[in-house]
Design an enzyme around this catalytic site. Structure first.
Site, PDB file in Angstrom:
ATOM      1  N   GLU B 299       0.879  -1.162   0.000  1.00 23.30           N
ATOM      2  CA  GLU B 299       0.000   0.000   0.000  1.00 23.30           C
ATOM      3  C   GLU B 299       0.911   1.205   0.000  1.00 23.30           C
ATOM      4  OE1 GLU B 299      -2.554   0.806   3.490  1.00 23.30           O
ATOM      5  OE2 GLU B 299      -2.094   2.799   2.713  1.00 23.30           O
ATOM      6  N   CYS B 336      -2.899   7.484   5.138  1.00 25.34           N
ATOM      7  CA  CYS B 336      -2.917   7.064   3.732  1.00 25.34           C
ATOM      8  C   CYS B 336      -4.162   7.608   3.042  1.00 25.34           C
ATOM      9  CB  CYS B 336      -2.945   5.547   3.622  1.00 25.34           C
ATOM     10  SG  CYS B 336      -1.804   4.735   4.734  1.00 25.34           S
TER      11      CYS B 336
END
Lengths: 561, 561
Positions: B299, B336
């Site tokens: 990620e 994120c």
């Protein structure tokens, strides 16, 4: 290049008008077995003559190049096919599953309607016998109908609902729902050894179309006429169902050229491939080097070990030997799941097996291989493995009288020699197998642990007598293969819900997937979550009241309510 | 290096004896906030001092290096941890799901028991406030308990059964069953911004352990003490449950060195990573170049567009502006899913939003960032984007008084300038956002279509008034993001069954997966088919009579019978 609009002409008319290509080549209508062949590609609904090098399929029995001539497409054709696929993607994926199911069924019906022509042309191009090809047509249409059923059942959408908890502390939980969405246009590469079931309308195409992905197929040069006939059946169904033309294209070219250009195209979002290790790895590399990498499902290389346990050998060693050669020589051994390796502890049982297998191989009359190139590769691979200093040749069958002549071959080696040299794991694509004689069962396990990833692993075990060894084998084989089968042969691959036709590298480039069976659709999907999206805006399948009646995981529990 | 046997000592004792490393460094017990910290790694049950360069976490408020000192491990440590993981794999994956569920619950219990120490140490190492870290401990233990529930529910095993049809013609159908098996040892890389929930016992570790995969974690150097404490909680649970020690190891080192060595180790079969784009792509490349490539779930990078529709802006433009900055500055913007992009059509509504947002950013007091390095990267990314000729600075908050000082920043650009330069999509990891003023809704769509893949996409829409635009947005956002949310902010990521924390490249390296929520377990599994395997030899969950009472797909139909 010259384009010609494809008019969805009645297949029974069997005639295409032709034009002249930009390069000046005359696209004459050739006198071939099937007058409907034009030598053109399908770029969406357009019939397009490539202006690259000429390529013809070859009759592997005679070595004769077949009419019509095709021509490699170029970057412009790839661009146009991908642009149409991209354009088709949104409207196509928005069709409801029932409509896509009917589309797949219509393709199947169109293929059924030309079974005789397909079997004839595919026989000419592959040397495969009529019964096998008739079966393969049925397998192909069966796969299309399987995915129609998958679409209607609905679980492929992977619906999950976590209901809102507005009173939760310290923070309320929002309403979160999930479904699978299609990745986008998919490139499919036809396989040499299944001109129908793993090619233009094969499992990759059927599962990608089911998922909602337009498909651009690169035809295999070994069966261009078969590819064109099947492409016509699909294009006909696209037109008849009123779908956007870019849902399907068929291109002609070579792997390093047109194939890699296709995989590198930014509009392509996934790749299905069945073929050689070298070809598959080249596409994997192209896909990984893209600015935005994409998944490649390449089925590449497998030698499919068969383990013979002592009880089974004692009970029926000779019988197993004969049956084994039946599997080994089926289709000239040109199956991804061909049993290229036999592993057993040496002794009387294995001797009986070996003697019977050697007899059967020696008596084998040989068979026509798919192409002269495959026959040459078989020759060189068998020379490489057979020429290894530790390898003994046990038996060799007669060579077929054909341009692409194949022969059966049985080799043997001891376990220690095998584990010492990875070159002995080279795939001999054809009817060759290597018997590995082990000193004891621990050496059998060592041999199996030394293997690269495989599509299948087979065990012959006598119920009761071999259970202890079989139980020890299972975890080793689970790490090695995608399918483990007992007391049978690996060459039949059932199309069903539980099938896995896949396996650890290099059997495939992605062991998490299967290319056969209903789970194949998952390769072309990814999950998306929808948080507090109003019901009026939500995708239909996620709306309140479960309007499509699908299985859903609601707050963690499966339910159809 | 010096190894010391780890004895499963009572956490309340809080003391480790120390030795001298091979390199002669004295491993003194440092006077730190938590006397249980030893500066050692966990190689299975052994406590091992690395003999590479010294590394210490740093208090981002003061810039002070923290005790104890850790030392990078070397290739020998990686080798030993992987050897133990490989040794543990077979017995660990053979444990029944209930036993693994209890193991996960015991880890959660052990973490609960040291919440106070964890919050204190993690606060020292990250600058994050106590309430956030207390919540993150709960999120971490909650994830472990979620996967205990997933294990007990059983669907993760993906059982499918196609029953034999012995009388089918022309060929009988064999009995074919399918289940998911774990991939093998997994390498996990701790994230900087979630010292607990995405680190040593975070979602990657929890889902891999649930799947039956041993885990080797590379600790993030920003929170080594927190990592050691959590590793102790896991190692304690491994010992208490009598599991093989190799089920878990914790290594210390840098990404290009120890990290890449770990990913290249042939025993590692998958990778979980949360971090920078550069770091993630480097691991993807190492994994792809292995003789046997493996999946990497990285990620990496996301700027999380927020689309403000006209109805919502008209109804509550100012209110949205203030709420937006709340999400933007949460945790110093170091999520994120931080909303780094706002897209809307220019006009009064957007002006009101912008004014309120600029007020809130201007009034922001700043916050300590996670590390001095992250603060420097934030500085340079904001200078790069902010210095673009087409970009205007709307507001800048105060800088925190801290060694790793962060400040809020609001920039603006017009739609045409944005779509013309991909550099404006650079992630500014921190509390900075770019408002894109579009001339009309078509330009909004063009901006969204120009975006790289994202973890999230947010829409603010007024029910009724904005439905038409919202409906047009949805398919565009589905191609761009893993999660689409309406009328909220992306910074909260619910841990549940329907969550997708993933998305198209470069948000992640594999859009088919989620790293948060119950579906995360699927990343570490692959399907295996069992054909005609005798019931006595079959894996327990596949046996006749459904002994584990799991949901199974039998002949295509879901059933628990």
């Amino acid at each position: 290049m010259q384009r010609q609009c494809w008019t969805g002409i009645d297949p029974s008319l069997g005639l295409w008008t032709t034009g002249k290509s930009r390069s000046g080549k005359e696209n004459t209508l050739s006198t071939t077995t099937d007058a409907r062949l034009s030598g053109r590609m399908f770029v969406g609904a357009e019939r397009v003559a490539g202006d690259g090098p000429e390529v013809r399929s070859v009759d592997p029995r005679t070595g004769q190049a077949l009419d019509p001539a095709y021509h490699h497409g170029g970057a412009g054709d790839v661009d146009r096919a991908c642009a149409l696929a991209e354009e088709a993607f949104e409207p196509y994926r928005a069709t409801d599953p029932e409509r896509r199911a009917r589309f797949l069924e219509r393709i199947a019906g169109n293929i059924d309607a030309i079974t005789a022509e397909l079997v004839e042309r595919a026989g000419l191009e592959s040397g495969l016998p009529e019964a096998r090809l008739t079966g393969e047509v049925g397998r192909t249409t069966g796969q299309l109908r399987l995915f129609a059923g998958v679409l209607r059942e609905g679980s492929w959408q992977g619906v999950r609902v976590d209901t809102a908890l507005p009173d939760r502390t310290p923070l309320p939980r929002p309403d979160i729902r999930q479904r699978m969405v299609p990745l986008g246009p998919v490139a499919v590469f036809g396989a040499s050894n299944f001109p129908l079931a793993f090619s233009v309308a094969g499992g990759d195409t059927a599962s990608a179309l089911a998922a909602g992905c337009p498909v651009v197929v690169k035809a295999h040069n070994a069966h261009l006429g078969t590819s064109e006939l099947v492409a016509g059946a699909i294009a006909d169904a696209v037109a008849a169902e009123g779908l956007p033309q870019g849902v399907f294209s068929l291109l002609v070219g070579d792997g390093p050229g047109l194939g890699q250009t296709l995989v590198a195209d930014p509009r392509i979002q996934a790749v299905g491939f069945t073929g050689s290790r070298g070809g598959g790895l080249a596409l994997v590399e192209v896909a990984a080097r893209r600015p935005r990498p994409i998944p490649v499902y390449a089925e590449m290389s497998s030698i499919n070990p068969v383990v013979l346990l002592p009880g089974a050998l004692a009970a029926r060693g000779r019988e197993l030997g004969a049956a084994f050669v039946g599997s080994l020589t089926l289709g000239a051994g040109q199956f991804c799941t061909n049993p290229g390796l036999v592993v057993a502890v040496e002794g009387e049982g294995l001797d009986a097996f070996t003697a019977a297998a050697a007899d059967a191989v020696g008596a084998d009359a040989g068979a026509t291989m798919l192409t002269p190139g495959i026959a040459r590769s078989y020759q060189s691979a068998t020379e490489e493995v057979g020429g290894h200093s530790g390898v003994t040749e046990l038996a060799r069958g007669a060579a077929a009288e054909a341009a692409a002549a194949g022969h059966a071959l049985l080799l043997a080696v001891d376990g220690a020699t095998f584990t010492a040299d990875p070159a002995l794991q080279t795939e001999m694509f054809g009817a060759a197998s290597l018997i590995i004689r082990c000193r004891d069962f621990d050496e059998v396990l060592r041999v199996l642990r030394s293997l690269e990833g495989q599509l299948t692993a087979t065990v012959h075990a006598e119920p009761g007598a071999d259970d202890a060894e079989a139980t020890r084998l299972l975890p080793v084989l689970e790490r090695t293969a995608g399918r483990i089968l007992f007391n049978g042969w690996p060459t039949g691959v059932e199309v069903c819900h539980a099938m896995v036709h896949g396996g650890p590298f290099p059997a495939t480039s992605d062991a998490r997937a299967t290319s056969v069976g209903s789970r194949a659709i998952e390769r072309f999907l990814r999950p998306v979550a929808y948080q507090n999206v109003p019901d009026a805006v939500r995708p239909h399948v996620l709306r309140d009241g479960n309007p499509q009646g699908v299985w859903r995981r609601v707050d963690g529990e499966l339910t159809r309510d």
